[in-house]
Design a protein around this motif. Sequence first.
Motif, PDB file in Angstrom:
ATOM      1  N   ASP A 178       0.817  -1.204   0.000  1.00  0.00           N
ATOM      2  CA  ASP A 178       0.000   0.000   0.000  1.00  0.00           C
ATOM      3  C   ASP A 178       0.859   1.266   0.000  1.00  0.00           C
ATOM      4  N   LEU A 179       0.231   2.370  -0.413  1.00  0.00           N
ATOM      5  CA  LEU A 179       0.889   3.674  -0.481  1.00  0.00           C
ATOM      6  C   LEU A 179      -0.084   4.701   0.072  1.00  0.00           C
ATOM      7  N   TYR A 180       0.352   5.459   1.100  1.00  0.00           N
ATOM      8  CA  TYR A 180      -0.537   6.413   1.763  1.00  0.00           C
ATOM      9  C   TYR A 180      -0.673   7.695   0.940  1.00  0.00           C
ATOM     10  N   ILE A 181      -1.918   8.153   0.764  1.00  0.00           N
ATOM     11  CA  ILE A 181      -2.230   9.384   0.030  1.00  0.00           C
ATOM     12  C   ILE A 181      -2.724  10.409   1.046  1.00  0.00           C
ATOM     13  N   PRO A 182      -1.880  11.371   1.458  1.00  0.00           N
ATOM     14  CA  PRO A 182      -2.261  12.301   2.533  1.00  0.00           C
ATOM     15  C   PRO A 182      -3.510  13.106   2.241  1.00  0.00           C
ATOM     16  N   SER A 183      -3.710  13.541   0.996  1.00  0.00           N
ATOM     17  CA  SER A 183      -4.844  14.408   0.686  1.00  0.00           C
ATOM     18  C   SER A 183      -6.177  13.728   0.919  1.00  0.00           C
ATOM     19  N   LEU A 184      -6.195  12.384   0.808  1.00  0.00           N
ATOM     20  CA  LEU A 184      -7.426  11.626   1.007  1.00  0.00           C
ATOM     21  C   LEU A 184      -7.407  10.820   2.290  1.00  0.00           C
ATOM     22  N   GLN A 185      -6.307  10.927   3.023  1.00  0.00           N
ATOM     23  CA  GLN A 185      -6.170  10.224   4.301  1.00  0.00           C
ATOM     24  C   GLN A 185      -6.503   8.736   4.150  1.00  0.00           C
ATOM     25  N   GLY A 186      -5.946   8.141   3.101  1.00  0.00           N
ATOM     26  CA  GLY A 186      -6.211   6.728   2.858  1.00  0.00           C
ATOM     27  C   GLY A 186      -5.088   6.056   2.104  1.00  0.00           C
ATOM     28  N   PHE A 187      -5.256   4.765   1.843  1.00  0.00           N
ATOM     29  CA  PHE A 187      -4.198   3.936   1.286  1.00  0.00           C
ATOM     30  C   PHE A 187      -4.594   3.394  -0.092  1.00  0.00           C
ATOM     31  N   LEU A 188      -3.658   3.482  -1.022  1.00  0.00           N
ATOM     32  CA  LEU A 188      -3.816   2.938  -2.365  1.00  0.00           C
ATOM     33  C   LEU A 188      -3.003   1.654  -2.445  1.00  0.00           C
ATOM     34  N   GLU A 189      -3.615   0.559  -2.847  1.00  0.00           N
ATOM     35  CA  GLU A 189      -2.912  -0.725  -2.939  1.00  0.00           C
ATOM     36  C   GLU A 189      -2.271  -0.859  -4.319  1.00  0.00           C
ATOM     37  N   CYS A 190      -1.011  -1.289  -4.346  1.00  0.00           N
ATOM     38  CA  CYS A 190      -0.228  -1.370  -5.591  1.00  0.00           C
ATOM     39  C   CYS A 190       0.139  -2.841  -5.828  1.00  0.00           C
ATOM     40  N   ARG A 191      -0.565  -3.518  -6.719  1.00  0.00           N
ATOM     41  CA  ARG A 191      -0.366  -4.950  -6.913  1.00  0.00           C
ATOM     42  C   ARG A 191       0.386  -5.213  -8.216  1.00  0.00           C
ATOM     43  N   SER A 192       1.359  -6.083  -8.115  1.00  0.00           N
ATOM     44  CA  SER A 192       2.214  -6.375  -9.272  1.00  0.00           C
ATOM     45  C   SER A 192       1.802  -7.681  -9.949  1.00  0.00           C
ATOM     46  N   LEU A 193       2.124  -7.777 -11.225  1.00  0.00           N
ATOM     47  CA  LEU A 193       1.966  -9.026 -11.978  1.00  0.00           C
ATOM     48  C   LEU A 193       3.038  -9.080 -13.056  1.00  0.00           C
ATOM     49  N   ARG A 194       3.284 -10.295 -13.542  1.00  0.00           N
ATOM     50  CA  ARG A 194       4.279 -10.496 -14.597  1.00  0.00           C
ATOM     51  C   ARG A 194       3.604 -10.382 -15.975  1.00  0.00           C
ATOM     52  N   GLN A 195       4.433 -10.275 -16.982  1.00  0.00           N
ATOM     53  CA  GLN A 195       3.905 -10.142 -18.340  1.00  0.00           C
ATOM     54  C   GLN A 195       3.090 -11.368 -18.741  1.00  0.00           C
ATOM     55  N   SER A 196       3.471 -12.514 -18.204  1.00  0.00           N
ATOM     56  CA  SER A 196       2.769 -13.748 -18.561  1.00  0.00           C
ATOM     57  C   SER A 196       1.499 -13.980 -17.746  1.00  0.00           C
ATOM     58  N   ASP A 197       1.305 -13.212 -16.691  1.00  0.00           N
ATOM     59  CA  ASP A 197       0.129 -13.396 -15.827  1.00  0.00           C
ATOM     60  C   ASP A 197      -1.127 -12.866 -16.518  1.00  0.00           C
ATOM     61  N   ARG A 198      -2.159 -13.675 -16.561  1.00  0.00           N
ATOM     62  CA  ARG A 198      -3.445 -13.221 -17.107  1.00  0.00           C
ATOM     63  C   ARG A 198      -4.331 -12.624 -16.027  1.00  0.00           C
ATOM     64  N   LYS A 199      -3.981 -12.890 -14.773  1.00  0.00           N
ATOM     65  CA  LYS A 199      -4.743 -12.370 -13.640  1.00  0.00           C
ATOM     66  C   LYS A 199      -3.789 -11.740 -12.628  1.00  0.00           C
ATOM     67  N   CYS A 200      -4.331 -10.804 -11.871  1.00  0.00           N
ATOM     68  CA  CYS A 200      -3.542 -10.169 -10.808  1.00  0.00           C
ATOM     69  C   CYS A 200      -4.007 -10.728  -9.463  1.00  0.00           C
ATOM     70  N   THR A 201      -3.069 -11.199  -8.659  1.00  0.00           N
ATOM     71  CA  THR A 201      -3.393 -11.755  -7.342  1.00  0.00           C
ATOM     72  C   THR A 201      -3.565 -10.625  -6.329  1.00  0.00           C
ATOM     73  N   ILE A 202      -4.677 -10.673  -5.611  1.00  0.00           N
ATOM     74  CA  ILE A 202      -4.965  -9.651  -4.587  1.00  0.00           C
ATOM     75  C   ILE A 202      -5.346 -10.383  -3.305  1.00  0.00           C
ATOM     76  N   PRO A 203      -4.461 -10.442  -2.316  1.00  0.00           N
ATOM     77  CA  PRO A 203      -4.728 -11.205  -1.092  1.00  0.00           C
ATOM     78  C   PRO A 203      -5.902 -10.629  -0.310  1.00  0.00           C
ATOM     79  N   GLN A 204      -6.568 -11.474   0.425  1.00  0.00           N
ATOM     80  CA  GLN A 204      -7.788 -11.072   1.118  1.00  0.00           C
ATOM     81  C   GLN A 204      -7.539  -9.995   2.170  1.00  0.00           C
ATOM     82  N   GLU A 205      -6.341  -9.950   2.755  1.00  0.00           N
ATOM     83  CA  GLU A 205      -6.088  -8.967   3.811  1.00  0.00           C
ATOM     84  C   GLU A 205      -6.104  -7.518   3.325  1.00  0.00           C
TER      85      GLU A 205
END
Length: 372
Positions: free
Chosen positions: A80-107
């Motif tokens: 995650d990355l904190y955005i002060p102006s909105l007082q909240g967190f932006l989640e930044c999820r990575s994937l590989r070029q070969s991945d057809r889906k992006c994994t997003i853990p439940q937490e």
Amino acid sequence: MIDTTAKFMPIAIPITATDRCQAYQFAQQQPTQEQSQQVYRNTLAVLVTRRYLQLLGIDTHLEASHSWNPLNRLVENIADLYIPSLQGFLECRSLRQSDRKCTIPQEVWSERLGYVMIQLDEPYQEGEILGFVESVSVSELPRSYFQPLDILLERLTLEPPAEPVVQLRQWLKKRFESDWQPPQDLLSTIKGEITQLYQPQLQQRGEDPIRQRVEQLYRGQSSNLVQSTPLHLNPQEALVNLIQTTQDDEIRWQSAELLWELNPQHPDCPVISAKDLGIYLIGYPLGLMVGILPKSDGKMLILLRVYPQEQLSHLPLGLKLIVLDESGNPFFEVESRQQDRYIQFKFTADAGDRFSARVVLNDASFTDSFVS
């Protein structure tokens, strides 16, 4: 047919050697190879997103992000990355070029402003911002569900949420905000501080120190109408008389505070509350006390005081108390010196005046807003 290729055109962001060094440092702290690789990629995803947002003029705060906390990296799969102006967190999820889906853990399915998808190349020289989604409820999100980046920009340029304002006149009716209802031990600490602050140095001849203090207050008035302590009144009655008759606001406040020390339930006492600042100021056990005392003309006397708690006998050197007006401009500032037991500011406010109190220690700070 609508051409969607343009709006889904990925944005390429270079990954620097410094970025890879930072990711490697975090990865080395992990107990397993799998976690190490996970943290490495998560860190790069956060740094790529941060650089992209910097290009757009959007402020971020790495140190306030959960992903920059060593314990959180150890127990959770977060990016995650904190955005002060909105007082909240932006989640930044990575994937590989070969991945057809992006994994997003439940937490990370909740308490996020949204999710940015970043494709990382294997040499880790470049990251591509692919798209954005506002919310998720599945562990794998297909690329076809990614939304264009203009949705992300709309999300991040919303008006910031209105800051909660402490309604001081509600305190006079014993209606406190939930975070301004101090536990009894904090109130006891405040009373102890007031005792030391007003402890008279007049113990000689076995005289009553409270009555001596009351007599000092009567003699200390700046008005031409200074009167002596009424002999027929006990100390509490004499303090009430002084609160109701003195033209000196400083004497009125000191009298009211001493009355609160003697009998906090008396109707002529100031209303006093406090907040523990330990979680905001790098663990230092400090308290912010706010006291209010209404005047007959509708105005309000206000006291802000920062004091040490628990094992601290003095404030840390360089602690600042800053008071700001409604526009956010500072109109008072005081900084603690060596061996200061407290720092404070007293002032008079009209009904409806707005101000903020900020307490700063090194790189940490706490701010709350009030209306009188």
